[in-house]
Design a protein around this motif. Sequence first.
Motif, short mmCIF file in Angstrom:
data_model
loop_
_atom_site.label_atom_id
_atom_site.label_comp_id
_atom_site.label_asym_id
_atom_site.label_seq_id
_atom_site.Cartn_x
_atom_site.Cartn_y
_atom_site.Cartn_z
N THR A 27 39.51 -13.92 29.76
CA THR A 27 39.18 -12.83 28.83
C THR A 27 37.76 -12.32 28.95
N ALA A 28 36.84 -13.15 29.47
CA ALA A 28 35.43 -12.74 29.52
C ALA A 28 34.68 -13.67 30.47
N PRO A 29 33.51 -13.24 30.93
CA PRO A 29 32.69 -14.13 31.76
C PRO A 29 32.34 -15.41 30.98
N ALA A 30 32.09 -16.48 31.70
CA ALA A 30 31.80 -17.78 31.07
C ALA A 30 30.71 -17.69 30.02
N HIS A 34 32.60 -18.51 23.77
CA HIS A 34 31.85 -19.38 22.86
C HIS A 34 32.72 -20.42 22.16
N ALA A 35 33.95 -20.59 22.58
CA ALA A 35 34.80 -21.62 21.98
C ALA A 35 34.22 -22.99 22.31
N LEU A 36 34.27 -23.87 21.33
CA LEU A 36 33.76 -25.22 21.54
C LEU A 36 34.75 -26.06 22.35
N ASN A 37 34.22 -26.85 23.28
CA ASN A 37 35.05 -27.80 24.01
C ASN A 37 35.18 -29.07 23.17
N LEU A 38 35.81 -30.09 23.73
CA LEU A 38 36.06 -31.34 23.02
C LEU A 38 34.77 -31.95 22.48
N ASP A 39 33.75 -32.04 23.32
CA ASP A 39 32.48 -32.62 22.86
C ASP A 39 31.86 -31.78 21.74
N GLY A 40 31.91 -30.47 21.87
CA GLY A 40 31.36 -29.60 20.83
C GLY A 40 32.10 -29.75 19.50
N LEU A 41 33.42 -29.87 19.56
CA LEU A 41 34.21 -30.03 18.34
C LEU A 41 33.99 -31.39 17.68
N ARG A 42 33.51 -32.35 18.45
CA ARG A 42 33.22 -33.67 17.89
C ARG A 42 31.78 -33.79 17.39
N GLY A 43 31.03 -32.69 17.43
CA GLY A 43 29.63 -32.70 16.99
C GLY A 43 29.50 -33.03 15.52
N PRO A 44 28.35 -33.55 15.12
CA PRO A 44 28.15 -33.95 13.72
C PRO A 44 28.14 -32.78 12.73
N ASP A 45 27.95 -31.57 13.22
CA ASP A 45 27.92 -30.39 12.35
C ASP A 45 29.26 -29.66 12.30
N VAL A 46 30.31 -30.26 12.90
CA VAL A 46 31.62 -29.62 12.99
C VAL A 46 32.68 -30.51 12.31
N THR A 47 33.54 -29.87 11.52
CA THR A 47 34.69 -30.54 10.93
C THR A 47 35.93 -29.87 11.49
N PHE A 48 36.90 -30.68 11.91
CA PHE A 48 38.09 -30.18 12.62
C PHE A 48 39.35 -30.57 11.85
#
Length: 159
Positions: A27-30, A34-48
């Motif tokens: 859909t767009a250049p890398a 801005h979607a978070l990958n697995l590590d990003g979704l596991r960040g302390p500032d993210v709730t999933f």
Amino acid sequence: MDIRLDTLDRPQVLALLREHLDSLAPTAPAESRHALNLDGLRGPDVTFWCVWDGPVLAGFGALKQLDPLHGEIKSMRTASTHLRRGVASHMLQHLIGEAGARGYARLSLETGAMAFFEPARNLYAAFGFAPCAPFGDYRPDPNSVFMTKRIGAMVNHQA
């Protein structure tokens, strides 16, 4: 349908996350994805959270804290088996409610500007999100649409 906190370790959740990230690749250049990958979704500032339809994964969504008064919706996705069944609306309503419970004054998001993202933009608009300038670490990008919504107990005190 039931929304539950998730730790991102179930195979079906990981598979839907892979599908989500893979679907965004064309859909767009890398630098504009801005979607978070697995590590990003596991960040302390993210709730999933995941949406479950009985034993079947119907979708997921995440909320990232930008600061004590501002949150960001991240990585909402509906499983292909549950499209047009209200999963995204259910999750979005949950995320807005959670943001309000946390005391956020504003909830924002970034999504794509391409036709692929039109259904998402329409959903967000239906829930009161309006276009806005880039926020947080985002910069202007022709491939991105930024949207925000005021939430919480904000009262207008005009004399």
